[in-house]
Design a protein around this motif. Structure first.
Motif, PDB file in Angstrom:
ATOM      1  N   MET A  69      64.960 134.078  56.366  1.00 33.70           N
ATOM      2  CA  MET A  69      64.530 134.949  57.644  1.00 33.70           C
ATOM      3  C   MET A  69      62.874 134.471  57.978  1.00 33.70           C
ATOM      4  O   MET A  69      62.858 134.312  59.367  1.00 33.70           O
ATOM      5  CB  MET A  69      64.428 136.440  57.359  1.00 33.70           C
ATOM      6  N   LEU A 104      63.522 131.314  60.013  1.00 33.17           N
ATOM      7  CA  LEU A 104      63.927 131.433  61.545  1.00 33.17           C
ATOM      8  C   LEU A 104      63.002 132.305  62.414  1.00 33.17           C
ATOM      9  O   LEU A 104      62.797 131.807  63.375  1.00 33.17           O
ATOM     10  CB  LEU A 104      65.118 132.470  61.258  1.00 33.17           C
ATOM     11  N   GLU A 105      62.206 132.981  61.817  1.00 26.59           N
ATOM     12  CA  GLU A 105      61.147 133.591  62.809  1.00 26.59           C
ATOM     13  C   GLU A 105      59.960 132.907  63.053  1.00 26.59           C
ATOM     14  O   GLU A 105      59.158 132.989  63.790  1.00 26.59           O
ATOM     15  CB  GLU A 105      60.802 134.892  62.188  1.00 26.59           C
ATOM     16  N   LYS A 119      61.912 129.234  65.338  1.00 25.39           N
ATOM     17  CA  LYS A 119      61.650 130.023  66.787  1.00 25.39           C
ATOM     18  C   LYS A 119      60.334 129.163  67.524  1.00 25.39           C
ATOM     19  O   LYS A 119      60.533 128.941  68.757  1.00 25.39           O
ATOM     20  CB  LYS A 119      61.093 131.175  66.389  1.00 25.39           C
TER      21      LYS A 119
END
Lengths: 210, 210
Positions: free
Chosen positions: B125, B128-129, B133
């Motif tokens: 996670m 991803l962030e 991103k």
DNA sequence: GCAAATTTTTACCGAATGGACAAACGTTAG
DNA sequence: CTAACGTTTGTCCATTCGGTAAAAATTTGC
């Protein structure tokens, strides 16, 4: 599938509790997969003890199987509806929208299905090669007709169907990633509308400027 | 990620056996997910005993983590390459083709990633962030520039990227389904070429006839 | 060729898991 | 009210799982 010879004759409590279990199991199975989920987890999510749960479903697999059967019924509904009547482009746009709505409204079902396919579809392979293939082939012929009539651009109808599945289900299956990349600014309602608008443009117009 | 302070200084056998294990683990993890895979399975696939495997990777999670780190490096390479130079439509077409080639050549990596995301991305996670991103936002700006210049049709760049990911990775993640529906007639090479041709058409021209 | 280091095997452990079973508890129809 | 039936709980079991410890076998550096 299984012959409906033996009528299930269930009590009120059985009907209610089975629903409760299936609802909880959908949560668990869809995020952890079959092997990654435990009966204890499902039982806890359903608010009952493991032996109690096993009174309603004798084996873990029975829960998964029941869930899977239900899923497949509703999952293919949009494709069945998809028909020859009406304007082809409108029909396609409608199908895309319905599939996208399903990804929004039934993301757990989508993920359950994705999990099954990812693992090689051990439990539903016959259905894929039979019922599903038949249905897709049938719809592909409809699309081919549209192409012959010059109603839509001539290209591969099977891959067209795949691409609709892929793009719409992506918003359910990869929701975690989509959210992480887009950030919290845009709520789920906004994401859905943006996706719908984009996909409509992509499938109808493509990216080449006119 | 983890600081490379401690130099790993590995023997020849360690290097070889670790590769063997990672190769086997990629097979297992990509089809059963993390929790659905067992150390025994991986050990057997790698042709060694469980304790022997655990001599090279102390915990099951270490294998998965190593696999994941490698994956992410190569996985985003095509997006990094994706640059502002050259004709926008050519650039996009190239990106789609590269992603499709990756789905063809590294389907296990794609499925490993899909499994992780499906399960809520518990281990990646932050990546991803953060990294992802950032990269996507950056490329979205490039695409936005092209749209402003009228080089490609104006639409949502983020969802455009999602749709490229979705359509290409679909051929790895849902390979089982694709094969079942298309039947055995067309070999994997033919499937790939059909998909490439279709996607190029879809993304460039859309379906509305011209 | 041999001592030291590395690799492999054998045996084992505690926890988790899917599931069985009978006793205890509730519900319902007559 | 009560007997019959349906439901829930507590207890238990065999297996599998991730992981450990130490002895045995092998490779490596000199």
């Amino acid at each position: 599938m299984t012959s409906p010879a033996a009528a299930p004759k269930r009590t009120r409590i059985q009907r209610e509790k089975r629903e409760l279990i299936l609802e909880a199991a959908l949560d668990i199975f869809s995020t952890h997969g079959f092997r990654g989920s435990t009966i204890d987890q499902i039982a806890e999510a359903a608010g009952m003890s493991k032996p109690n749960l096993l009174y309603y479903f004798r084996r873990k697999e029975d829960i998964h199987e029941t869930l899977m059967q239900r899923l497949l019924d509703t999952w293919l509904a949009p494709l069945r509806e998809f028909d020859n009547v009406g304007d082809p482009l409108t029909e396609l746009r409608g199908y895309i929208r319905r599939k996208l709505e399903m990804a929004r409204d039934y993301p757990r079902e989508s993920r359950l299905f994705a999990n099954e396919i990812l693992q090689g579809a051990p439990r539903i392979m016959p259905m894929l090669e039979g019922e599903l293939k038949q249905l897709v082939d049938e719809k592909a012929q409809v699309i081919k007709g549209w192409m012959r009539d010059g109603k839509i651009a001539p290209t591969d109808p099977w891959h067209l169907i795949f691409s609709i599945w892929a793009t719409t289900q992506h918003y359910a299956d990869f929701d975690t990633q989509v959210r992480a990349v887009l950030g919290p600014d845009r709520g789920s309602e906004g994401r859905f509308e943006d996706a719908a608008r984009f996909l409509e443009h992509l499938f109808l117009e493509g990216l080449r400027p006119r």
